[in-house]
Design an enzyme around this catalytic site. Structure first.
Site, PDB file in Angstrom:
ATOM      1  N   THR A  17     -70.270   1.477  42.451  1.00 25.95           N
ATOM      2  CA  THR A  17     -70.409   2.440  43.546  1.00 25.95           C
ATOM      3  C   THR A  17     -71.337   1.930  44.643  1.00 25.95           C
ATOM      4  OG1 THR A  17     -72.242   3.573  42.454  1.00 25.95           O
ATOM      5  CG2 THR A  17     -70.001   4.378  42.005  1.00 25.95           C
TER       6      THR A  17
ATOM      7  N   ASN B 167     -41.218   8.549  31.600  1.00 21.37           N
ATOM      8  CA  ASN B 167     -42.404   9.239  31.074  1.00 21.37           C
ATOM      9  C   ASN B 167     -43.677   8.401  31.182  1.00 21.37           C
ATOM     10  OD1 ASN B 167     -41.926   7.315  29.142  1.00 21.37           O
ATOM     11  ND2 ASN B 167     -42.183   8.697  27.391  1.00 21.37           N
ATOM     12  N   GLY B 168     -43.600   7.222  31.828  1.00 18.18           N
ATOM     13  CA  GLY B 168     -44.778   6.385  32.027  1.00 18.18           C
ATOM     14  C   GLY B 168     -44.932   5.251  31.032  1.00 18.18           C
TER      15      GLY B 168
ATOM     16  N   LYS C 147     -86.551  -0.534  38.369  1.00 20.60           N
ATOM     17  CA  LYS C 147     -85.780   0.678  38.645  1.00 20.60           C
ATOM     18  C   LYS C 147     -85.750   1.577  37.425  1.00 20.60           C
ATOM     19  CE  LYS C 147     -81.132  -0.790  37.298  1.00 20.60           C
ATOM     20  NZ  LYS C 147     -79.740  -0.978  37.713  1.00 20.60           N
TER      21      LYS C 147
END
Length: 324
Positions: free
Chosen positions: A235, A45-46, A202
């Site tokens: 990112t 089940n993890g 920014k």
């Protein structure tokens, strides 16, 4: 009355989770020791099961885990490892978290938000950690979230040494990708011999995570090789925009330097297609083969971590590791 004395000497034990075994092996090699064999496996089940192959009673145990994707699984695995050590009577338990999980959630920007970095510190403490070793926290005040000693290491000597060796003949300028990282950039400027300093003005929309817009460079970078420095690349949007802004301001070229290579989503494509000549990172987080590209240089943080472990174990000075 007869005195009772202890027998034997202090014992150092290094254990690791499953997120970054290469870094753990490198740290062990630098220490001249071996990783303690640990059984870690998932149930159907993890749920995670942990058991150590040897006794750790009375030992000084260091638990290394890099918190990459899937970050929540690796956090839970490390907490279970700590609990197992506490219940096995380890004398002192030190968490080694090269990339501190949830470090960007260190304060409330708006109402009804969590301070998840503090939650992580509380979880480590509750699970059994006596001490934390980490590298280049997103903000230094996170050290105060943990009720115990925190050794906040910096990768600056490792990274700056590489920059000096490879770009020392160029006319350099250190550039911070935003005003909030100016103190780090100042340290970089000093490490590179007092080179000029600039930062990117920014704007960021708090309703849109991982998105910002680089507006202009504040400072003189014309004709210089810009060293863009940050604690992490997620990112890649912010740092790539900052590189473009430097070139638009007349920079001779740009190199990007960061400690933590998170590399989420489009980061690799953005960095590879950017105007930067080189992207220099450390291996605090594992970088999969499909996320490596031609411009990428990966430096090992293992010697720094190994020296920190040695100093903590010997009750020495961790501050001495910051000398360049």
């Amino acid at each position: 009355m007869n005195e009772i004395t202890t027998t034997g000497e202090k014992k150092l034990v290094l254990v690791t989770g499953r997120s970054h075994p290469e870094l753990a092996a490198d740290v062990a090699e630098n220490l001249g020791t071996e990783l303690l064999e640990t059984e870690i496996r998932p149930f159907a089940n993890g749920e995670i099961y942990v058991r150590y192959s040897e006794s750790v009673r009375g030992s000084d145990v260091f638990v290394l885990q890099s918190h990459c994707t899937p970050i929540n699984e690796w956090v839970m695995e490390q907490l279970i490892m700590l609990d197992a050590l506490k219940r096995a009577s380890a004398k002192r338990i030190t968490v080694i978290a090269p990339f501190f999980p949830y470090a960007r959630q260190d304060k409330k920007h708006r109402g009804r938000e969590p301070i998840s970095a503090r939650l992580m510190a509380d979880l480590f403490r509750t699970a059994g950690a006596d001490r934390i070793i980490t590298v280049d926290l997103h903000t230094s005040q996170i050290q105060g979230f943990f009720d115990g000693p925190v050794d906040h290491l910096v990768a600056l000597p490792t990274l700056a040494g590489y920059v000096k060796d490879n770009y020392g003949d160029s006319s350099l300028a250190v550039v911070s990708p935003d005003a909030g990282r100016i103190k780090v950039a100042e340290n970089w400027s000093e490490a590179l011999g007092g080179v000029p300093l600039a930062f990117i003005h920014k704007t960021r929309d708090i309703d849109r995570p991982n998105e910002s817009k680089a507006n202009r460079v504040v400072g003189d970078v014309e004709g210089r090789m810009c060293v863009l420095v940050d604690d992490m690349i997620d990112t890649g949007g912010t740092i790539v925009q900052a590189a473009d802004a430097c070139m638009n301001a007349g920079a001779k070229g740009v190199i990007i330097v960061a400690t933590h290579a998170v590399f989420s989503g489009p980061a690799v494509e953005r960095l590879d297609n950017s105007c930067a000549e080189e992207v220099i990172v450390t291996n605090t987080l594992p970088i999969e083969d499909d996320k490596k590209f031609g411009k990428l240089t990966e430096l090992s943080i293992a010697p720094l971590l190994a020296r920190a472990v040695h100093e903590v174990f010997e009750d020495g000075s961790v501050t001495s590791l910051f000398d360049i």
